[in-house]
Design an enzyme around this catalytic site. Structure first.
Site, mmCIF file in Angstrom:
data_model
loop_
_atom_site.group_PDB
_atom_site.id
_atom_site.type_symbol
_atom_site.label_atom_id
_atom_site.label_comp_id
_atom_site.label_asym_id
_atom_site.label_seq_id
_atom_site.Cartn_x
_atom_site.Cartn_y
_atom_site.Cartn_z
ATOM 1 N N ASP A 293 -3.396 -71.712 -39.741
ATOM 2 C CA ASP A 293 -3.861 -71.611 -41.130
ATOM 3 C C ASP A 293 -3.326 -72.761 -41.977
ATOM 4 O OD1 ASP A 293 -4.721 -70.787 -43.598
ATOM 5 O OD2 ASP A 293 -3.349 -69.091 -43.749
ATOM 6 N N ASP B 277 -9.102 -75.138 -45.940
ATOM 7 C CA ASP B 277 -8.339 -73.973 -45.494
ATOM 8 C C ASP B 277 -8.934 -73.369 -44.226
ATOM 9 O OD1 ASP B 277 -6.941 -71.625 -45.165
ATOM 10 O OD2 ASP B 277 -7.330 -70.842 -47.166
#
Length: 439
Positions: free
Chosen positions: A133, A317
């Site tokens: 992430d 992201d």
């Protein structure tokens, strides 16, 4: 499963220290496989229907993930860009430097919602699956004593390099999901690249969607300022250790269950993209001068290369599935798309729908960065019918106000966009780069 970040309700006191980074340049690069898990559709026979509950749950988590972003001066109106000149292609590096490539598995059931892969923790090494992430900065993983945890667990008692503490660690979301435990350190290896004394959250309890997720935890690839433990993230430790050919990592995400998704640490992979990589500087001004995220100034989204929806700071992201832009900008964008309308009453605030019949004929929807346009693949943009038999399909760009005002507002650019654009995260030069991904 989304990131452990500022927006989560986290209680962490002082934590154990990490290994000190050493500035030493040794050529090396490695690739990590990633898998995708996809619960955002509901199947009704052969029909794939939009899963409203899953989409709303992600929206809640994205809001909380970035809710405490620090506001700052407006981003620069003009963005300088440069094409790549360095050669860190894994296909060349592997001939003259140590490297490691792992095979991939891409689980798919209607939408590529979550990309994840394997890391090894402890001595001897124990494999654990994590969500890689870029929108968060901490590593956390379920332990063997965890109550309600999914999958294989990290057995701290079997690691000779594990160092525990009584420092509490917890993360919770408004949807009732919670993970808690203590802060610890251990040796962490990803595809042959090792950091000793890496800080992590050793989770002993999970509830809600955490216990149903496909991974054992999460590896944040963001910046130290965004680390809730206050400790240096794994990749930054690795970059400063001198074991990489370059202080970069790059991401390729396959689509529709195809193999090939990867993270390439210290390298790019020319087999995954076409053309030159164009780089853009990061934008700390959107968060009061401190770099929390991999974000760069963007002019906004356009329909058919028309007027921009409005400028924002775009966070790239990999831990978010969809795309989230300021609500006013979403309204502007959808006003230009034929047949598009608010789906607030049928799906939720910020969502829009469009005629399913026009899905194959819509003009390009593009993110403008600098003077370049980066299109969203329409198959990724279309989230499917609102309900079984509906003629309206849910659109994948959601309206949500996150931090700041004007060009300082954050837009969260998730996998929906990243799948089309090979993405390079350059810690050494504080920039992000993009090239057309090959599928």
């Amino acid at each position: 499963m989304l990131a452990l970040t500022l927006a989560a309700q986290i209680a962490i006191l002082s934590a154990l220290g990490l290994a000190s980074p050493v500035e030493k340049r040794i050529p090396g690069a490695t690739i990590v496989p990633m898998r995708a898990k996809s619960p955002m559709y509901i199947r009704s026979g052969a029909e794939k229907i939009f899963n409203k509950d899953a989409a709303l749950a992600e929206k809640v988590r994205v809001v909380q993930k970035y809710a405490q972003s620090i506001k700052g001066p407006a981003a620069a109106a003009l963005v300088k860009r440069s094409e790549v000149t360095e050669n860190f292609d894994i296909n060349t590096l592997r001939k003259r430097a140590s490297s490691g490539i792992e095979s991939l598995t891409d689980d798919y059931d209607g939408i590529d919602e979550l990309y994840y892969g394997t890391i090894n923790i402890g001595t001897p090494a124990q494999p654990n699956t994590v969500d890689f992430d870029t929108g968060s900065s901490d590593l956390w993983v379920a332990t063997s004593t965890c109550k309600g945890c999914f999958g294989d667990a990290y057995n701290t008692a079997k690691s000779s390099t594990y160092k525990g503490s009584t420092t509490p660690f917890s993360i919770s979301y408004e949807d009732g999901s919670e993970a808690s435990g203590t802060v610890a350190t251990d040796t962490v290896t990803v595809a042959g690249l090792t950091v000793t004394g890496q800080g992590l959250g050793a989770v002993t309890k999970e509830s809600g969607s955490f216990e149903d997720g496909p991974t054992d935890g999460l590896l944040g690839l963001g910046f130290t300022a965004n680390a809730e433990t206050g400790k240096t993230p794994w990749f930054i430790n690795l970059a400063n250790s001198g074991t990489l050919a370059s202080k970069i990592f790059s991401v390729y995400q396959a689509r529709n269950g195809a193999s090939g998704s990867e993270i390439c640490f210290g390298c790019t992979d020319s087999a995954k993209y076409t053309g030159a990589i164009t780089y853009y500087p990061l934008d700390p001004s959107a968060t009061s001068g401190t770099q929390y995220y991999w974000n760069t100034p963007a002019a906004g989204f356009t329909y058919n290369s028309g007027t921009s929806s409005g400028a924002f700071s775009a966070v790239i992201d990999t831990g978010t599935t969809l795309i989230y832009i300021p609500t006013a900008y979403a309204k502007t964008l959808y006003s230009k798309i034929p047949g598009a309308k608010s789906a607030a009453s049928t799906v939720g605030a910020g969502f829009y729908s469009f005629p399913c019949s026009s899905a194959s004929t819509l003009a390009p929807i593009q993110l403008k960065i600098g003077s370049a346009y980066y299109a969203v693949n329409m198959a990724d943009f279309n989230l499917g019918p609102v309900s079984s038999g509906s003629s309206s399909c849910v659109a994948g760009i959601i309206g949500e106000d996150i931090g700041g005002s004007g060009a300082d507002q954050l837009a969260i650019i998730g996998d929906e966009w990243i799948k089309s654009w090979y993405s390079v995260f350059d810690y050494g030069n504080l920039r992000v780069g993009f090239a057309q991904a090959l599928h």
